[in-house]
Design an enzyme around this catalytic site. Structure first.
Site, PDB file in Angstrom:
ATOM      1  N   ALA A 248      21.884  16.945   2.622  1.00 51.11           N
ATOM      2  CA  ALA A 248      22.188  18.206   3.297  1.00 51.11           C
ATOM      3  C   ALA A 248      20.912  18.999   3.584  1.00 51.11           C
ATOM      4  CB  ALA A 248      23.128  19.044   2.435  1.00 51.11           C
TER       5      ALA A 248
ATOM      6  N   TYR B 155      27.439   7.532  -2.498  1.00 55.44           N
ATOM      7  CA  TYR B 155      27.536   8.432  -3.649  1.00 55.44           C
ATOM      8  C   TYR B 155      27.926   7.653  -4.894  1.00 55.44           C
ATOM      9  CZ  TYR B 155      27.909  11.881   0.157  1.00 55.44           C
ATOM     10  OH  TYR B 155      27.698  12.633   1.283  1.00 55.44           O
TER      11      TYR B 155
ATOM     12  N   LEU C  18      27.634  19.057  -0.974  1.00 57.18           N
ATOM     13  CA  LEU C  18      28.591  18.586   0.034  1.00 57.18           C
ATOM     14  C   LEU C  18      29.387  19.752   0.621  1.00 57.18           C
ATOM     15  CD1 LEU C  18      29.899  15.467  -1.949  1.00 57.18           C
ATOM     16  CD2 LEU C  18      28.217  15.499  -0.088  1.00 57.18           C
TER      17      LEU C  18
ATOM     18  N   HIS D 188      33.887  19.599  -3.098  1.00 55.28           N
ATOM     19  CA  HIS D 188      33.182  19.927  -4.332  1.00 55.28           C
ATOM     20  C   HIS D 188      33.948  19.508  -5.585  1.00 55.28           C
ATOM     21  CE1 HIS D 188      30.482  23.210  -2.340  1.00 55.28           C
ATOM     22  NE2 HIS D 188      30.187  21.984  -1.960  1.00 55.28           N
TER      23      HIS D 188
ATOM     24  N   LYS E  58      28.004  26.395  -4.476  1.00 53.30           N
ATOM     25  CA  LYS E  58      29.120  27.322  -4.407  1.00 53.30           C
ATOM     26  C   LYS E  58      29.743  27.269  -3.012  1.00 53.30           C
ATOM     27  CE  LYS E  58      26.443  29.784  -1.828  1.00 53.30           C
ATOM     28  NZ  LYS E  58      26.726  29.756  -0.382  1.00 53.30           N
TER      29      LYS E  58
ATOM     30  N   ASP F 123      31.339  31.471   1.625  1.00 58.44           N
ATOM     31  CA  ASP F 123      29.922  31.130   1.650  1.00 58.44           C
ATOM     32  C   ASP F 123      29.054  32.189   0.999  1.00 58.44           C
ATOM     33  OD1 ASP F 123      27.658  29.541   2.436  1.00 58.44           O
ATOM     34  OD2 ASP F 123      27.299  30.997   4.026  1.00 58.44           O
TER      35      ASP F 123
END
Length: 324
Positions: A13, A59, A75, A80, A98, A179
């Site tokens: 990411a 993964y 991710l 999550h 988070k 977010d």
């Protein structure tokens, strides 16, 4: 001296590439050892600063390697819980971005798995590891501003042009509240040690995601108001207003990126004391704290129970929202 904790990252990411992987690489007590990505080209920027990095094609392959002790999970939000549980089942400590879960109830499975395995699992809530937040918490507890009356928070940026961003997609758990709402909410909870007794909110929805959320709440000893947006000019601030003074944080959430972290203590007589934190990296501090907990059993300052409390307030914001 303890052996460094061997870390793996699930997914290449952008946030991991720019912030968390470099922080793991730089942290005392940690070693960035592995990256899982099916696109090997995406591993090149990571290898640029960590040449010895092992790249796994999946993964599951990373999780199967007994040399990897801890995993960082950046991710999309809706994945999550699934991969945090898989990682703990594989015997790995977990630091997950988070929001670690989409609802407070989902945290219960994570807490149970953590307790069953004896592993450390935590949300990557980096701000509580920054000394500016530890200072603010102490100032409030010590009565530096007298009785706390009101807390305000704001966090915004504009990503409308980035249409493929997971924050702009409902199916990946996007929206501003999940977010960045964790910061204005969790920050108030951390600094004061209190939980809300009443919550109200107003939300502007666009394409199934919240692009602006205003929150109003009553805590046992103070009132609270905040807003978050992913469609406004970048801004962030936290203010704790008491009967005898004010504490203002100028870069509470993206210290060094948004600007220098400063804590202003406004006292009677227009006196202002400013404490600056020009070099502290809360991502690196977070990793070092995590590693101390893994190796030495030190208390971790952001346990899953704290993160569950923030998510519970987010759930209440969504349940009680009035649409704009």
């Amino acid at each position: 001296m303890h052996k460094p904790v061997q870390w793996g990252v699930l997914g290449a990411a952008k946030f991991a590439r720019h912030f968390m992987a470099p922080a793991i690489h730089a942290a005392n007590g940690a070693q960035l050892a592995g990256l899982a990505t099916s696109d090997t080209a995406k591993a090149d920027p990571f290898r640029a600063f960590c040449p010895d990095l092992t790249v796994y094609e999946s993964y599951d392959a990373l999780l199967a390697d007994p040399q990897i002790e801890a995993v960082y999970i950046p991710l999309p939000n809706h994945l999550h819980v699934e991969w945090s549980l898989k990682a703990m089942d594989a015997g790995k400590h977990v630091l997950c971005e988070k929001p670690m879960a989409m609802t407070a109830a989902e945290f219960d499975s994570l807490i149970r798995k953590r307790d069953e395995t004896g592993l450390l699992a935590a949300e990557a809530y980096m701000i509580v590891h920054h000394p500016q937040w530890q200072l603010v918490r102490k100032l409030i507890a010590d009565g530096a501003i007298g009785k706390l009356v009101h807390v305000t928070g704001a966090f915004s940026f504009d990503n409308r042009a980035d249409t493929e961003n997971i924050r702009n997609r409902a199916e990946t758990g996007g929206g501003g509240l999940r977010d960045i709402g964790v910061y204005v909410i969790g920050g108030a909870r951390y600094a004061t040690g209190q939980e809300p007794v009443r919550v109200e909110s107003t939300i502007k929805w666009q394409g199934g995601i919240d692009t602006f959320t205003e929150i109003r709440a009553q805590f046992p000893d103070f009132t609270y108001s905040s807003y978050v947006s992913i469609r406004m000019h970048p801004h962030q601030e936290m203010v704790f207003h008491g009967e005898g003074g004010v504490i203002r944080m100028t870069a509470p959430f993206n210290a060094r990126v948004f600007g220098e972290a400063r804590v202003e203590l406004h006292r009677p007589g227009l006196e202002v004391q400013v404490t600056r934190f020009p070099g502290d990296d809360h991502y690196k501090l977070q990793v070092e704290s995590f590693c101390r907990s893994v190796r030495e059993g030190a208390e971790y300052s952001c346990p899953l129970e704290f993160s569950r409390g923030t998510q519970e307030m987010i759930d209440r914001v969504l349940e009680r929202a009035v649409s704009l």
